[in-house]
Design a protein around this motif. Structure first.
Motif, PDB file in Angstrom:
ATOM      1  N   LEU A  83       0.836  -1.189   0.000  1.00  0.00           N
ATOM      2  CA  LEU A  83       0.000   0.000   0.000  1.00  0.00           C
ATOM      3  C   LEU A  83       0.876   1.246   0.000  1.00  0.00           C
ATOM      4  N   ILE A 106       3.581  -1.020   3.866  1.00  0.00           N
ATOM      5  CA  ILE A 106       2.847   0.237   3.703  1.00  0.00           C
ATOM      6  C   ILE A 106       3.851   1.375   3.651  1.00  0.00           C
ATOM      7  N   TRP A 122      -1.803  -1.032  -3.961  1.00  0.00           N
ATOM      8  CA  TRP A 122      -2.922  -0.095  -3.908  1.00  0.00           C
ATOM      9  C   TRP A 122      -2.386   1.260  -3.481  1.00  0.00           C
ATOM     10  N   LEU A 178      -8.465   2.807   5.098  1.00  0.00           N
ATOM     11  CA  LEU A 178      -7.637   1.958   4.231  1.00  0.00           C
ATOM     12  C   LEU A 178      -8.187   0.544   4.138  1.00  0.00           C
ATOM     13  N   LEU A 196      -9.165  -1.407   0.716  1.00  0.00           N
ATOM     14  CA  LEU A 196      -8.549  -2.703   0.412  1.00  0.00           C
ATOM     15  C   LEU A 196      -9.598  -3.794   0.235  1.00  0.00           C
TER      16      LEU A 196
END
Length: 246
Positions: free
Chosen positions: A8, A42, A98, A113, A117
């Motif tokens: 992410l 992330i 993403w 988030l 997702l």
């Protein structure tokens, strides 16, 4: 087709946002903590665009990765943030990354988030989320007008860079964020939709954004609240009378 998301990238452009940035980053810390139950990698990137205040010190003190630009353009800043985040994830296929986007004057909910997702895992290529202004910043007339034109729980499909998510390969195929000072989010999503991507609009993880009268982008949300919102309600109120005269 696999809808797996392995990593992410979260991008936050900022231009002289020292008054609001701390709240934004605190909300992102909670949201990313929740997302670590879904993805392990992330990258949060704060892009300081022509900042002359203490925004950089705030972002660094919060442990965020900082990128600096001097373009005075939110489109350039968002693109720089995406590039920096993907550079850290060079070993991950873009189909499995993403990208989530918000603004430095906004706060996201804890499930922001994880909600994006979840939609990505179901096949969404992009998620267009809703925003709500901080009503403490609005006049009573503006607040009344806002609620008259928005239905809680219903996604209106309007594109806001403060609440947007896209799979990285879809974003890049659409050419990324254009380097323009306003409406970069709308321009990108026009291209994403034209390419046939699966776009989901959702109000389930709305983002609170500043309702200030003077925003950082000249044609951004502040101008909408200041000029367009009450005008739209007034125009709608006039419509039945106009029709009755026909």
């Amino acid at each position: 087709m696999s809808h797996r998301i392995d990593a992410l990238v979260v991008v936050v452009p900022a231009h002289d946002e020292e008054e609001l940035l701390s709240s934004c980053l605190a909300s992102l810390e909670i949201a990313t903590l929740a997302a670590r139950g879904v993805v392990e990698r992330i990258e949060v990137v704060v892009v300081l665009d022509a900042c002359t205040d203490g925004s950089g010190e705030i972002a660094r003190a919060a442990g965020m990765r900082v990128v600096e630009t001097d373009a005075r353009s939110v489109g350039v800043a968002r693109a720089a943030g995406v590039a920096a985040g993907l550079e850290e994830l060079i070993d991950v296929d873009h189909r499995h990354i993403w990208t989530a986007h918000t603004d430095a004057d906004s706060t996201v909910p804890p499930h922001w988030l994880t909600h994006q997702l979840a939609l990505a895992h179901r096949g969404a290529h992009a998620v267009v989320g809703t925003v709500r202004p901080d009503f403490d910043d609005l006049s009573p007339e503006q607040t009344e007008a806002w609620w008259a034109t928005h239905t809680p729980g219903t996604a209106n499909g309007h594109v806001h860079g403060a609440n947007l998510g896209l799979r990285a390969d879809v974003l890049l195929r659409a050419g990324g964020f254009p380097g323009i000072p306003a409406h970069e989010d709308v321009r990108l999503m026009d291209r994403v939709r034209s390419a046939g991507a699966h776009v989901v609009a959702s109000d389930a993880a709305w983002v609170r954004t500043s309702g200030r009268a003077q925003g950082r982008a000249p044609e951004g949300y502040a101008r909408y609240l200041r000029e367009d919102l009450t005008a739209a309600v007034a125009a709608e109120a006039q419509l039945p009378r106009e029709i009755s005269l026909l």
